[in-house]
Design an enzyme around this catalytic site. Sequence first.
Site, PDB file in Angstrom:
ATOM      1  N   HIS A 186       0.630  -0.696  -0.161  1.00 26.53           N
ATOM      2  CA  HIS A 186       0.209   0.474  -0.003  1.00 26.53           C
ATOM      3  C   HIS A 186       0.883   1.572  -0.096  1.00 26.53           C
ATOM      4  O   HIS A 186       0.563   1.994  -0.701  1.00 26.53           O
ATOM      5  CB  HIS A 186      -0.999  -0.262   1.392  1.00 26.53           C
TER       6      HIS A 186
ATOM      7  N   ASP B  98       7.321  21.026 -27.096  1.00 27.05           N
ATOM      8  CA  ASP B  98       6.774  19.903 -25.959  1.00 27.05           C
ATOM      9  C   ASP B  98       7.840  19.680 -25.069  1.00 27.05           C
ATOM     10  O   ASP B  98       8.447  20.358 -24.751  1.00 27.05           O
ATOM     11  CB  ASP B  98       6.987  18.689 -27.351  1.00 27.05           C
TER      12      ASP B  98
ATOM     13  N   TRP C 298       7.160   0.213   4.005  1.00 27.34           N
ATOM     14  CA  TRP C 298       7.523   0.844   2.497  1.00 27.34           C
ATOM     15  C   TRP C 298       8.892   0.965   2.820  1.00 27.34           C
ATOM     16  O   TRP C 298       9.192   1.987   2.122  1.00 27.34           O
ATOM     17  CB  TRP C 298       6.621   1.640   2.447  1.00 27.34           C
TER      18      TRP C 298
ATOM     19  N   SER D 100      12.031   7.824 -12.639  1.00 27.05           N
ATOM     20  CA  SER D 100      12.305   8.936 -11.887  1.00 27.05           C
ATOM     21  C   SER D 100      13.232  10.320 -12.876  1.00 27.05           C
ATOM     22  O   SER D 100      12.865  11.319 -12.811  1.00 27.05           O
ATOM     23  CB  SER D 100      12.700   9.271 -10.631  1.00 27.05           C
TER      24      SER D 100
ATOM     25  N   GLU E  84      11.968  13.003  -0.504  1.00 27.85           N
ATOM     26  CA  GLU E  84      10.558  12.170  -1.396  1.00 27.85           C
ATOM     27  C   GLU E  84       9.892  13.066  -0.768  1.00 27.85           C
ATOM     28  O   GLU E  84       9.211  13.161  -1.644  1.00 27.85           O
ATOM     29  CB  GLU E  84      10.732  10.717  -0.472  1.00 27.85           C
TER      30      GLU E  84
ATOM     31  N   TYR F 298       9.316  15.267   0.425  1.00 29.09           N
ATOM     32  CA  TYR F 298       8.489  17.006  -0.141  1.00 29.09           C
ATOM     33  C   TYR F 298       8.759  17.083  -1.723  1.00 29.09           C
ATOM     34  O   TYR F 298       7.428  17.668  -2.144  1.00 29.09           O
ATOM     35  CB  TYR F 298       9.485  17.994   0.380  1.00 29.09           C
TER      36      TYR F 298
ATOM     37  N   SER G 203      -1.583  27.129  -5.986  1.00 31.04           N
ATOM     38  CA  SER G 203      -1.179  28.842  -5.878  1.00 31.04           C
ATOM     39  C   SER G 203      -2.120  28.799  -6.907  1.00 31.04           C
ATOM     40  O   SER G 203      -2.660  30.123  -6.686  1.00 31.04           O
ATOM     41  CB  SER G 203       0.073  28.557  -6.292  1.00 31.04           C
TER      42      SER G 203
ATOM     43  N   HIS H 277      15.118  13.197  11.584  1.00 33.37           N
ATOM     44  CA  HIS H 277      13.908  12.995  12.568  1.00 33.37           C
ATOM     45  C   HIS H 277      12.667  12.094  12.228  1.00 33.37           C
ATOM     46  O   HIS H 277      12.306  11.858  12.944  1.00 33.37           O
ATOM     47  CB  HIS H 277      12.489  14.354  12.375  1.00 33.37           C
TER      48      HIS H 277
ATOM     49  N   LYS I 281       4.079  30.083   3.073  1.00 34.32           N
ATOM     50  CA  LYS I 281       3.198  29.344   1.813  1.00 34.32           C
ATOM     51  C   LYS I 281       1.303  29.503   2.489  1.00 34.32           C
ATOM     52  O   LYS I 281       0.767  30.084   1.340  1.00 34.32           O
ATOM     53  CB  LYS I 281       3.062  28.246   1.776  1.00 34.32           C
TER      54      LYS I 281
ATOM     55  N   ARG J 280       2.346   1.627  14.915  1.00 33.06           N
ATOM     56  CA  ARG J 280       1.734   1.212  13.619  1.00 33.06           C
ATOM     57  C   ARG J 280       2.192   0.095  12.663  1.00 33.06           C
ATOM     58  O   ARG J 280       2.589  -0.687  14.108  1.00 33.06           O
ATOM     59  CB  ARG J 280       1.780   2.436  12.222  1.00 33.06           C
TER      60      ARG J 280
END
Lengths: 308, 524, 383
Positions: free
Chosen positions: B76, B105, B141, B168, B253, B255, B266, B300, B329, B448
């Site tokens: 998932h 393009d 994951w 990517s 990742e 972000y 925006s 963190h 923002k 979790r």
Amino acid sequence: MESKSNIHQKYYVPEQSSIPIIFAFAALLVGFGAANAITGNGTIMLWVGMIAVVGTLAFWWSIITKESQAGLDTPQLNNSYVYGMAWFIFSEVMFFFAFFGALFYIRNIAIPWLGGEGPTAKGLAGELLWPDFEPTWPPMITPEQSLLGENAVTKGPAENMYLHSIRDLGTWLPLWNTIVLLSSSATVHVAHLALKENNRKRFNFWLGITVALAFIFVILQAVEYYEAYAHLGLTLNSGVYGTTFFMLTGFHGMHVLIGGIFLLTQLMRSANYNHFTDKEHFGFEAASWYWHFVDVVWVCLFFFVYIL
Amino acid sequence: MSAVIEKHDHHHGPQKGVLRWLFTTNHKDIGTLYLWFSFLMFLTGGAMAMGIRAELFEPGLQLMDPIRYNQLVTMHGLIMIFGGVMPAFVGLANWLIPMQVGAPDMALPRMNNLSFWLLPAAFTILLSTAFMEGGMPGFGWTFYAPLSTNYPNIAYFVFAIHIMGISSIMGSINVIVTIMNMRAPGMTLMKMPLFVWSWLITAYLLIAVMPVLAGAVTMLLMDAYFGTSFFDAAGGGDPVLFQHIFWFFGHPEVYIMILPAFGITSHIISTFSRKPLFGHSSMVYAMVSIAVLSFVVWAHHMFTVGMPLAAELFFMWATMVIAIPTGVKVFNWVATIFKGSITYETPMLFAIAFVVLFTIGGFSGLMLAITPADFQYHDTYFVVAHFHYVLVPGAVFSIMAAVYYWLPKWTGNMYDEKMGKLHFWLSFIGVNVTFFPQHFVGLAGMPRRYADYALQFAEWNAVSSVGAFLFGLSQLLFLYIVVKAVFAGKKATAQVWDGARGLEWTVDSPAPYHTFEIPPKVKG
Amino acid sequence: MKKEIGLFLVFLFSVNLNADWLDVNMPLGVTDISVKVFGIHMLMFWIMVAIGAVVFGVLFYAMWRYRRSNHKNAAQFEENHKLEIAWTIVPTILLVLMALPASSLLKEMYDHEAEEGGIDIQVIGWQWKWQYKYLDERVGSKPLSFFSNLTTPQEQYEFNQATKTENYLLEVDEELVVPINTPIRFLITSNDVIHSWYMSDFAVKQDAIPGFINVAKTTINKPGIYRGNCTELCGERHAYMPIVVRAVTEEEYQNWLQDHRETAAQLAFLTEREWSQDELFAQGKEVYQTRCAACHQVNGQGIPGFYPALAGSDVVMNDKFKQIEILMEGIRGSQMQSFAEQLNEVEMAAVITFTKLSWDNNKMGSSEIVIPKDIVDYKNVDT
Ligand code: HEA
Ligand code: HEA
Ligand code: CUA
Ligand SMILES: [Cu+2]
């Protein structure tokens, strides 16, 4: 929209193409095949995939070359290739960054902690779990070996790759490899200068030398690996020293090989088809950038893996 | 292939039949492929989430054994992130960036097609493990070593990740090159629309961190099959090293999954407030700061692994700093709405829900950043609540907002506004009923990745499951609305929304197959 | 549809009003640190609420006040430096206000030094149980040590065949017993994969990293039974390795230690006794179900790709010595762990005997049994 006439002021957008999806399929075969091979499920798919990948890539590049020779490349498109190559090299830098990061972490953090150094909590690992492990670099015995001796599965090497005495300098392969690679960076630069002066003969000559040096490097490294496995007991399994040594130099060696083939292709283009002019030679320039990048990685390797 | 060289000078419309899609080099086609692929993956990952929520509806093992549960959770997470959100944003980038910067393009169209087709290849490998002995990956994951190095079939997982990574990286190179090299004359960097800016930064993040992920999985592969000891203390390595490398990728990742959403929001807020964005350049600077900071906060996620005090303090402070540019923002969006003339079409509803719910997710993120408190929160449902708030009503809502907003431009048809609003409200309620209670069980201590839990958590888990089914079912409505708009609906004008600004609104709806063959002039 | 769900929710709430569904916040805990952590958590929470109230307040007001029908023409302003500086500075100040207490609390939690009169307990995570070693207490030449296994019976969690009892999934065979008002250092590590030792009531959560030690220091203020969990995904039965700590007075603690030493002494006696095949089989069955069935399954079939079947296994049927070795040493690099410290000689012999006699293994292979003395012999040869 039809009236827009002069095509060469337009950005070249290629027609539909079947190569990308074929390449993606080949990548699927390689990925799946490699996993099969590693888990012991046969290697056929891997080989088929590899052949397909190499084939499509070669075909793809031949098309790009044709397009470039047909003059479809506007300066703008060339610019796209330049940017593309630069960012691709950046991504490679980050790949090596991960491995160098691992090396620094292991040397400066993991090994000392395992040996009982560091803040209270960390020092206790040495005291309670690995009482006889000495935190040195390179570790000639692994923590497991310090505990179990001969019964350990992961054992340190018999010898390491550092220069042991100044008298061995002459036979110390890493030094020769450094010399080979650094001079190849110089020769590729000389070749570039020759190309800019439109001196094709000189260009071919110096590029040829560069390619030769590239393959000499690969051969020397193969010799070094053979020595390590056959005589020094240094293998992928000899704990973190073997791990970091082979992974860093191994990935670098692979890049040398790729870069060498890349340069060789450019040499053949120039020698056989008279491609490149003094102004238009991005294929070569890209290969030489890549080469310089490989060179810089080596210099870092030389310092952090063989000297410090 | 010499055909390429001979007939390059007359562009025509799309080819007929399936080959159009397989061989296409057109950014719009490729964008469409990406978007459908990601929707398919969203349904797959969502179906797995439904499995998770069904199992967690009450304590005990009802539907599956814990191995299967772990596999569902892992897949998932992987599918939603690598198959759902990321490709959806790449799809939007494909559709919009050339139109927004006035380019014909993407810069490298064939590579663009390759970037897409690598994704189905990667997911074929990843999902094929479902049919093997040992089954799908079940190590989370985040695939922490050494749980993952001892897991069956990890080789397939590793190569799938490699291929996704290549995809990517190529996609991002394409985006960067398009933005740097293909802008219409007069489109200076600072004039670029914010979606383009957000993608420029995202692409840079991707190129910087995907190779690191490739390095991490490679080390894992070597440890698992070739006897190296990166992550094995017995050989002198450290399992925590894996986490450092992974999160060096992992935090940027997250972000990557939110910056394009900032761009989208925006645009939409400005359009429906009929006002220019309050601070275009401060938005750009904020995104750049977030991106730069994202490289120095990774640990963190690892406050409990036993890092030395100095490291804990550093990562706590660095993480907290991110609240400042993010706040800029949020305040900007509020200021844009202020004194506007606002209407609430579906895209606007999703965008505003994004602002509110993302901020709530950000607040819980900031709480997680407080190290002493994170000792309580870490690896509980409080974290699950945090990241679903930033990902579902964050990233996913922004994608839905974008689809509603640009769908008329893509298809030439308006979507059904009533249905759109219904979809919004059902999703809005569903998402909150699902994820808000997870804060409660998390604080009360429910860990979790648990297939089964103590009785005290039963009630809120049941509520959460009900919300999840509601949210999941309402996504079928989304599918229906989109399909309907593709085939029928009120014809859209070129402008579509009266407050919309930007080059894409100057061309017809649906946008012609080749948009700007001659670059438009952008005025000051 | 909506109505049904509404009704359903009402139903859910009403049947459970007696339960702790109001339990929506972090527990206050029973240590000084946990109380402080709770304080900082609430501080953060209220600051977030305040910021949220302001931001969302302005947002909702603007959304309502400037809706199209009320405000035809949008003002066209951009940028306002004073405002922008303000909304950068104010959050910065708030962040500093949060960072200061958080940092000093963290420093306090990071005091890992041993203290006079404190005790050191090594906590070792295993798939899927915890081992506790009292480093200052000895039984013979070794530290006092025991394993703590989940005791919730399988019928309660598999397909809900039995009603769940109060401490469902939070009950173990041997609790960790510690004295109150004494600084305890938990020296946390792991034998296999990463686990995490989480006791919410002490505000302790530390990962158990194989090969490394992490420290958590705590002083419990109140006697009682506290329950926690493993919080790092450690494989299949991650949800089934709870932690139960019984905090008692110093006196009770000393008594408990005494009892424990005596039980250990009695065990030696058991080994010397003669054991009949039936006795061994009966005891082995119990051991198998609590220690082995998680992986090799009750029916001995294992899980293909993960855990080999013991039914029909060549080792089990025919290689007595090899099986003893596997159980004593584990199989390196696999999830098959060493049971040398987890089972005493009797239990070890019993479980091997059980596997040899079950699932028709005795019909296909040698039905030779293993007695406690075999294990003792193995141990003596080994050392
Ligand atoms: C889109 C994805 C996304 C985004 C944007 C974020 C944003 C943030 N995240 Fe989150 N995070 C995840 C996805 C994301 N996260 C995921 C997936 C995980 C779990 C991974 C796993 O373990 O599986 C995770 C886990 C995670 C952790 C680890 C928790 C743990 O495992 O113990 C932490 C800890 O610091 C954290 C912090 C933050 C912070 C501080 C932000 C900040 O960027 C938020 C900033 C925003 C705001 C603060 C709100 C708006 C600001 C204002 C209105 C200004 C005024 C406010 C103040 C001054 C407070 N996140
Ligand atoms: C972008 C990322 C993303 C998204 C969109 C989601 C969406 C959802 N997530 Fe997920 N989630 C993660 C990323 C994401 N998640 C990650 C990274 C993890 C951590 C994994 C780990 O621990 O390793 C996680 C973990 C996670 C857990 C924790 C599991 C555990 O720790 O044990 C839960 C539990 O409730 C959950 C639930 C949901 C739900 C209900 C949705 C819903 O929003 C999904 C809704 C969508 C659909 C349902 C699909 C559309 C509809 C259909 C297909 C029709 C059929 C519908 C029905 C039958 C009702 N997720
Ligand atoms: Cu042990 Cu999770
Ligand atoms: Cu993060």
